[in-house]
Design a protein around this motif. Structure first.
Motif, mmCIF file in Angstrom:
data_model
loop_
_atom_site.group_PDB
_atom_site.id
_atom_site.type_symbol
_atom_site.label_atom_id
_atom_site.label_comp_id
_atom_site.label_asym_id
_atom_site.label_seq_id
_atom_site.Cartn_x
_atom_site.Cartn_y
_atom_site.Cartn_z
ATOM 1 N N ILE A 1 62.341 51.810 66.599
ATOM 2 C CA ILE A 1 61.396 52.721 65.962
ATOM 3 C C ILE A 1 60.902 53.747 66.972
ATOM 4 N N ASP A 2 60.891 55.010 66.557
ATOM 5 C CA ASP A 2 60.333 56.078 67.390
ATOM 6 C C ASP A 2 58.815 55.962 67.311
ATOM 7 N N PRO A 3 58.126 55.713 68.436
ATOM 8 C CA PRO A 3 56.676 55.526 68.382
ATOM 9 C C PRO A 3 55.906 56.790 68.013
ATOM 10 N N ASP A 4 56.508 57.969 68.187
ATOM 11 C CA ASP A 4 55.808 59.213 67.842
ATOM 12 C C ASP A 4 55.790 59.459 66.342
ATOM 13 N N THR A 5 56.886 59.122 65.669
ATOM 14 C CA THR A 5 56.987 59.405 64.234
ATOM 15 C C THR A 5 56.838 58.170 63.377
ATOM 16 N N GLY A 6 57.070 56.980 63.967
ATOM 17 C CA GLY A 6 57.027 55.743 63.195
ATOM 18 C C GLY A 6 58.273 55.537 62.362
ATOM 19 N N LEU A 7 59.309 56.347 62.571
ATOM 20 C CA LEU A 7 60.536 56.237 61.791
ATOM 21 C C LEU A 7 61.524 55.289 62.450
ATOM 22 N N VAL A 8 62.204 54.490 61.607
ATOM 23 C CA VAL A 8 63.256 53.602 62.100
ATOM 24 C C VAL A 8 64.459 54.471 62.434
ATOM 25 N N GLU A 9 64.907 54.402 63.698
ATOM 26 C CA GLU A 9 66.043 55.211 64.141
ATOM 27 C C GLU A 9 67.358 54.456 64.043
ATOM 28 N N LEU B 1 47.731 57.459 68.383
ATOM 29 C CA LEU B 1 48.103 58.520 69.322
ATOM 30 C C LEU B 1 49.249 59.351 68.764
ATOM 31 N N ALA B 2 50.167 58.682 68.043
ATOM 32 C CA ALA B 2 51.277 59.426 67.451
ATOM 33 C C ALA B 2 50.748 60.367 66.367
ATOM 34 N N LEU B 3 49.755 59.910 65.608
ATOM 35 C CA LEU B 3 49.163 60.786 64.594
ATOM 36 C C LEU B 3 48.509 61.996 65.245
ATOM 37 N N GLU B 4 47.808 61.787 66.349
ATOM 38 C CA GLU B 4 47.188 62.910 67.058
ATOM 39 C C GLU B 4 48.253 63.865 67.590
#
Length: 136
Positions: A6-14, A57-60
């Protein structure tokens, strides 16, 4: 063990990988498909992973990127220029300063006139009323 990358910035499963416990990827969040783990992101029926909500932090970071994109769009519109009849007026930052100075002069002197260099390089006679319209 099946793990979601998972990309911690977007929360998307890569990606989904098979890995030993303790496996790590720098800069990525790994979530095991262990159904005994509370808040498990793996659906054992469909075999799919569900992305978690991005960490605060990813949301920010996403908000900061959105603000930057909006600022860039605003700047592009601000400096794209305007048309006053057949005259293309540049509105880049230097032109904005020159327009402001000319508007001040036109506001003080109804007889104001100048030869204004248009965005295409041509020159046009501009009177006080037209200069005030450009400034507006």
């Amino acid at each position: 063990m099946k793990m979601a990358v998972i990309d911690p910035d977007t929360g998307l499963v890569e990606n989904v990988v098979l890995a030993d416990p303790g496996f790590a990827l720098p800069g990525k969040l790994l979530v095991a498909s262990n159904t005994a783990v509370p808040g498990n992101l793996h659906d054992p029926v469909s075999g799919t992973f569900h992305a978690p909500a991005p960490p605060p932090l990813a949301l920010e970071a996403m908000k900061a990127r959105q603000r930057a994109a909006l600022a860039a769009q605003r700047y592009a519109v601000e400096t794209a220029g305007i048309r006053l009849g057949p005259i293309a007026i540049a509105t880049d930052r230097v032109s904005q300063q020159m327009i402001t100075a000319a508007v001040v002069a036109a506001g003080r002197d109804a007889g104001f006139s100048t030869r204004w260099k248009a965005a295409d390089g041509s020159f046009h006679a501009i009177d006080a009323e037209t200069m005030l319209a450009i400034g507006t």
